[in-house]
Structures are given as C-alpha cells and as structure tokens.
Design a protein around this motif. Structure first.
Motif, short mmCIF file in Angstrom:
data_model
loop_
_atom_site.label_atom_id
_atom_site.label_comp_id
_atom_site.label_asym_id
_atom_site.label_seq_id
_atom_site.Cartn_x
_atom_site.Cartn_y
_atom_site.Cartn_z
N MET A 189 -17.88 23.79 11.80
CA MET A 189 -17.59 22.47 11.26
C MET A 189 -16.74 21.64 12.21
N ILE A 190 -15.72 22.28 12.78
CA ILE A 190 -14.85 21.56 13.71
C ILE A 190 -15.63 21.14 14.96
N SER A 191 -16.50 22.01 15.44
CA SER A 191 -17.30 21.68 16.62
C SER A 191 -18.24 20.51 16.33
N SER A 192 -18.78 20.45 15.13
CA SER A 192 -19.68 19.36 14.78
C SER A 192 -18.96 18.01 14.74
N LEU A 193 -17.64 18.04 14.45
CA LEU A 193 -16.88 16.79 14.43
C LEU A 193 -16.81 16.15 15.81
N PHE A 194 -16.75 16.98 16.85
CA PHE A 194 -16.75 16.44 18.20
C PHE A 194 -18.03 15.65 18.48
N LEU A 195 -19.15 16.17 18.01
CA LEU A 195 -20.42 15.48 18.22
C LEU A 195 -20.50 14.20 17.39
N VAL A 196 -19.94 14.24 16.19
CA VAL A 196 -20.00 13.06 15.31
C VAL A 196 -19.25 11.89 15.93
N TYR A 197 -18.00 12.13 16.34
CA TYR A 197 -17.18 11.03 16.84
C TYR A 197 -17.41 10.73 18.32
N LEU A 198 -18.18 11.56 18.98
CA LEU A 198 -18.49 11.28 20.39
C LEU A 198 -19.36 10.04 20.53
N PHE A 199 -20.20 9.77 19.53
CA PHE A 199 -21.14 8.66 19.60
C PHE A 199 -20.69 7.47 18.74
N VAL A 200 -19.44 7.46 18.30
CA VAL A 200 -18.92 6.35 17.51
C VAL A 200 -18.35 5.29 18.45
N HIS A 201 -18.83 4.07 18.34
CA HIS A 201 -18.34 2.97 19.17
C HIS A 201 -17.67 1.88 18.33
N ASN A 202 -17.50 2.16 17.05
CA ASN A 202 -16.81 1.23 16.16
C ASN A 202 -15.31 1.52 16.22
N LEU A 203 -14.54 0.55 16.70
CA LEU A 203 -13.10 0.76 16.85
C LEU A 203 -12.43 1.00 15.51
N ASN A 204 -12.89 0.35 14.45
CA ASN A 204 -12.30 0.53 13.12
C ASN A 204 -12.51 1.96 12.62
N THR A 205 -13.68 2.52 12.89
CA THR A 205 -13.95 3.90 12.47
C THR A 205 -12.98 4.87 13.12
N MET A 206 -12.71 4.70 14.42
CA MET A 206 -11.81 5.60 15.12
C MET A 206 -10.36 5.42 14.66
N ILE A 207 -9.99 4.21 14.30
CA ILE A 207 -8.64 3.98 13.78
C ILE A 207 -8.44 4.74 12.47
N TRP A 208 -9.37 4.57 11.55
CA TRP A 208 -9.26 5.25 10.26
C TRP A 208 -9.40 6.77 10.42
N ALA A 209 -10.28 7.21 11.31
CA ALA A 209 -10.46 8.65 11.52
C ALA A 209 -9.20 9.29 12.07
N SER A 210 -8.56 8.66 13.05
CA SER A 210 -7.32 9.21 13.60
C SER A 210 -6.23 9.26 12.54
N LEU A 211 -6.18 8.26 11.68
CA LEU A 211 -5.17 8.24 10.62
C LEU A 211 -5.42 9.36 9.61
N PHE A 212 -6.67 9.50 9.16
CA PHE A 212 -6.98 10.52 8.15
C PHE A 212 -6.81 11.93 8.69
N PHE A 213 -7.22 12.17 9.93
CA PHE A 213 -7.07 13.51 10.49
C PHE A 213 -5.61 13.83 10.83
N LEU A 214 -4.83 12.81 11.12
CA LEU A 214 -3.40 13.05 11.30
C LEU A 214 -2.75 13.49 9.99
N ILE A 215 -3.14 12.84 8.90
CA ILE A 215 -2.63 13.24 7.58
C ILE A 215 -3.10 14.64 7.22
#
Length: 266
Positions: A23-49
């Motif tokens: 599951m953790i390895s699949s997350l690398f593939l998911v966010y590797l192809f994300v180019h939406n800055l808003n998605t990465m902002i929210w993702a970093s916040l949620f995974f930090l929590i």
C-alpha cells in the motif's frame, strides 16, 4: 531503539507488513503523477497528521524527522524556484530569476518530496524488522536465503556502529587524532576503511557459513517460528489510506488554495 520506539501497541504495528509495504509503495506511484498543487498541499497536510497520530517514535525523534524532512524538501524545491523558467517574473537578480510558474512548480516538487518522506517514515516507524521479513517470506514468497540474509545484514548495523566507535577510541588513545594535515587525515581514513572492511568480510563469511549450516539455502518449504497472518486491522488500514488519498483529491477540488490545478500548463 528502546528509547525511541516507545509506542509499538498502536494500530499500524498490528498491520500485516506485506500489505503495508504494498500500500505504501502504491502511494509513491499515485502522487508521482499528480501535477495539481492543491492536491499536494492537502496530501502533505493529511499525511503529516496521519504520521503524527500513528508513529511509534517518541515525540522528540518524530519532530526531528519531520523537521529534517522539511529542510530536505525546501532544498529540493529551491533549485526549481530560483532557476526555473516562466513568463510572469516575480524577482530577477543576476542568475536568480523567480517566476510565478517556477514558484508553483518548485512548491509542488517540495511538497511531493515532503509527502514521499512522510509516507516512507509512516512505514519505517510502524514496522518491526523481524515481522516484516517473516511476512515477506510467507505472504510475498521471497526466497528464504534472501530474506534471512537481509535480516542478518540489518542486525549487523548496530554492531558496525559499535565497532566504528571502538576504532575511534583506539585512535584517540594512540594520539592519532591530534595529528593535523591532509596526510594525517588520509592515514586516519585508511585506518577506518581498512579495519571496517576487514571486519565486515570476516563477519559476512561467518554469517554465510552459519546460514549454510542451518540449511537456509534449501528450496523446499520450511516452517517458521513466527506466523504472520491477516486480521480486521488490515481492512481498517486499507480504509484509512484510501480515505486519506481520497480526501486529498476531494479537498483539492472543493477547497482549492491556489489557482495552479496543473503546473505543467503554466
């Protein structure tokens, strides 16, 4: 380890290590192809929590890792921010040129690095080594000789660190650390490298002979002292990860914090 890994009774420690690894390895593939800055902002916040809630490290070590990860992310973003290309110039002085486009791409790169680091630490700080290697053999069918070999190598890391300390103490007693200059530094480096290399070769040979004597090279099925199975906690873990990822995408669409939905288009 006893002073840093203090909360091993949390939920993520009870997850099947192989499932967690996949599951953790699949997350690398998911966010590797994300180019939406808003998605990465929210993702970093949620995974930090999420990381702060489930980590087994003490508060001091957990904060230290997050701070180090944040510094590394800033460095990875700085090159793109300071030397990127774009049409809307915000600052230009000599070789440094910050544009609106390079700023967005740099922040995206930094947040991606930060998220990847959090995801990696999420696995590393909630997974015990022995159950992980046993799970690799039982669930993912990794050959026994490879899994036990990696486990033996992992066990040697503290031994090598202790040996390095002993070498340094011996050099202090002999007065070798008081010598200055490039030649003295080169001599000390040779003492460290040659001694560590010789000891590592001897230790690896003894380990290989011991593993061969215990028939770790045989290809037939064998029994295991630890049996790693499945539980309801695994389903809970999958739901938590899926919900975290889904929330990052939903919040990016419902509550966008920046106009950069695709940094490659700007």
């Amino acid at each position: 380890m006893e002073t840093t890994w203090i909360r091993t009774n949390k939920l993520f420690f009870k997850i099947n290590p192989s499932l967690k690894f996949v599951m953790i390895s699949s997350l690398f593939l998911v966010y590797l192809f994300v180019h939406n800055l808003n998605t990465m902002i929210w993702a970093s916040l949620f995974f930090l929590i999420l990381y702060s809630s489930v980590t087994g490290l003490s508060g001091k070590w957990s904060f230290g890792f997050v701070l180090f990860t944040l510094v590394v992310s800033l460095f990875s973003a700085s090159a793109m921010i300071l030397f990127g290309k774009g049409s809307h110039v915000l600052y230009h002085q000599y070789l440094i040129m910050i544009t609106q486009e390079s700023l967005a791409r740099g922040i995206l790169l930094g947040l991606r690095t930060f998220t990847f680091s959090l995801v990696g630490m999420l696995f590393a700080t909630t997974t015990l080594p022995v159950p992980f290697f046993y799970s690799l053999m039982q669930q993912l069918k990794v050959p026994v000789r490879f899994a036990y070999g990696c486990l033996a190598a992992f066990r040697m890391i503290p031994m090598m660190a202790e040996e390095l300390t002993h070498i340094r103490q011996a050099m202090i007693v002999r007065g070798m650390t008081k010598q200055k200059g490039i030649k003295a530094y080169y001599a000390r480096l040779n003492h460290y490298l040659l001694t560590m290399l010789a000891q590592s070769i001897r230790r690896a040979q003894r380990t290989a002979i011991a593993m061969e004597a215990k028939r770790f090279s045989m290809k037939e099925s064998r029994t295991f002292y630890y049996q790693i199975g499945w539980s309801r906690n695994d389903l809970v873990f999958v739901l938590i990860i899926v919900c975290t990822v889904a929330m990052s995408f939903l919040c990016a669409n419902s509550f966008p914090l920046t106009p950069f939905t695709n940094v490659l288009d700007h």
